[in-house]
Scaffold this motif. Sequence first.
Motif, PDB file in Angstrom:
ATOM      1  N   ASP A   1       0.822  -1.215   0.000  1.00  0.00           N
ATOM      2  CA  ASP A   1       0.000   0.000   0.000  1.00  0.00           C
ATOM      3  C   ASP A   1       0.853   1.261   0.000  1.00  0.00           C
ATOM      4  O   ASP A   1       0.637   2.191  -0.794  1.00  0.00           O
ATOM      5  N   THR A   2       1.860   1.293   0.871  1.00  0.00           N
ATOM      6  CA  THR A   2       2.666   2.504   1.016  1.00  0.00           C
ATOM      7  C   THR A   2       3.552   2.734  -0.200  1.00  0.00           C
ATOM      8  O   THR A   2       3.658   3.862  -0.702  1.00  0.00           O
ATOM      9  N   THR A   3       4.213   1.680  -0.670  1.00  0.00           N
ATOM     10  CA  THR A   3       5.140   1.856  -1.790  1.00  0.00           C
ATOM     11  C   THR A   3       4.405   2.225  -3.074  1.00  0.00           C
ATOM     12  O   THR A   3       4.901   3.027  -3.868  1.00  0.00           O
ATOM     13  N   ILE A   4       3.220   1.657  -3.288  1.00  0.00           N
ATOM     14  CA  ILE A   4       2.434   2.028  -4.472  1.00  0.00           C
ATOM     15  C   ILE A   4       2.001   3.490  -4.376  1.00  0.00           C
ATOM     16  O   ILE A   4       2.069   4.248  -5.354  1.00  0.00           O
ATOM     17  N   LEU A   5       1.565   3.901  -3.186  1.00  0.00           N
ATOM     18  CA  LEU A   5       1.171   5.297  -2.992  1.00  0.00           C
ATOM     19  C   LEU A   5       2.351   6.227  -3.297  1.00  0.00           C
ATOM     20  O   LEU A   5       2.178   7.269  -3.943  1.00  0.00           O
ATOM     21  N   ASN A   6       3.546   5.831  -2.876  1.00  0.00           N
ATOM     22  CA  ASN A   6       4.718   6.667  -3.123  1.00  0.00           C
ATOM     23  C   ASN A   6       5.076   6.711  -4.602  1.00  0.00           C
ATOM     24  O   ASN A   6       5.588   7.726  -5.097  1.00  0.00           O
ATOM     25  N   ARG A   7       4.800   5.646  -5.325  1.00  0.00           N
ATOM     26  CA  ARG A   7       5.000   5.675  -6.786  1.00  0.00           C
ATOM     27  C   ARG A   7       4.057   6.707  -7.411  1.00  0.00           C
ATOM     28  O   ARG A   7       4.463   7.510  -8.259  1.00  0.00           O
ATOM     29  N   LEU A   8       2.805   6.676  -6.984  1.00  0.00           N
ATOM     30  CA  LEU A   8       1.827   7.605  -7.549  1.00  0.00           C
ATOM     31  C   LEU A   8       2.164   9.048  -7.189  1.00  0.00           C
ATOM     32  O   LEU A   8       2.008   9.961  -8.013  1.00  0.00           O
TER      33      LEU A   8
END
Length: 466
Positions: free
Chosen positions: A368-375
């Motif tokens: 969840d966190t790493t995907i959010l940081n990609r976005l």
Amino acid sequence: MKPYAPANYSFEDAAHLLRRMGFGGTPDQIELLRRMGPAAAVEAMMRFDDNDGTQGNPHDLEARFQEVVDNSRPAGVAAAGTVPTAQAWWMHKMLTSTQPFKEKLTLFWHGHFASGLDKVRNGFMLRDQNELFRRMGLSKFEALTLAVAKDPAMLVYLDNDENTKGKPNENFARELMELFTMGVHGGYTERDVQESARAFTGWSLFKKRGDLESLKNPRFVFNAKLHDAEGKTFLGASGQFTGEDIVRVVSTHPSTASFITSKLWRFSEDLPAETSSELAALFTRTSGDIREVLRTIFTSSGFYAPQNRNALIKSPLEYVIGALRSSQTVLTKNHEFALSGVLAAMAQIPLYPPNVKGWDGGLDWIADTTILNRLQFIGALSSSKLPVGYGNGNNANNKAALATSSWPIGQTLDATLELIGKTYLGERPSGSLERALRVFAKNRNTPEVAKGLASLVMVSPQYHLA
């Protein structure tokens, strides 16, 4: 393995190749490969020389080292202070190289022969190892492995600089077999680890207290007085084996042929059993010729099979570097310095693998966190608000400068959609993604809309795959 020989080498084919051998690219770069055909395109990607567009790298480790020394800090502190500069130095190479496979392959070997800044607190060592991978990444595997075994960063990372007669340190010997060559189930025993560790005694670094040059130019030394020259028994053979002998034996072992070729195939996807045996036989027949193995993989029908396209989850480095290169983003020196922090938020710090095993990759990249940081990174990219790091040599203009990108736009909305799709996905958007893009565009075709469309594509599930 059957070569890929289509009647027409398509744009989508070439885009797939550039995603796997590089970080994606612009439509012009993809079209250039398409016109070459599959075999010539691979040869072009594997052609390395010093004229790769990265000359004049602004991240100067020597200047940073001297800056810290001049501030009356100890030499060891100065060497550690060059580590962030070494990270930025590599980011600049990834972003600007006209030979992207050189950088992709360097990243691969960095993950395989993992060494990290948690123990190697010297940017010169990490940079030099990085250059070793760049210089020897397509050579014979035995030669590469021997060079790594004598590499200062590896000597420090796995404690072989403390491996002495009478007090053998087994760390490097164990990982050499388990992770670097034969694999966990490669057929060696605990006794083989102990005996081979003795062969590497006396392999160390030149060290002289207070000597700045030895920190800036670390080098391997063999100390015969600390070497155990007595007989050893290793993998069923006995003799007065040296470290070079051990590297030769494990690099040419049948288990190594299977283990290494299976990892190299991961530039593609899961390795079928038949393909595995073919590649292992090729590795053995060519004395571990990495170039020949990779050439065979990248020109094979299996590499281009439908199930192997868009089947790998991009690592954070592939995602970030690919987005910046495809968008033709021009970064300042301090933007490049900040990229390690951006990547840390996505769980991949350059020159800092989590352990000697490297990064597992795959689904481990997705949380969840790493995907959010990609976005959030794509949001910062599209708004020209990428973070800035304040490394050595910064100035007010550099801090205030914006990163500039070139967003694809055509004469019509349809042309823009096709151009954006080809730039970021290697094909025209279709299905639900195309519908979402058209809803966003509302029949408009302006530079601002084109930027928004490109951003939406880069946050789409499709763009996270290679």
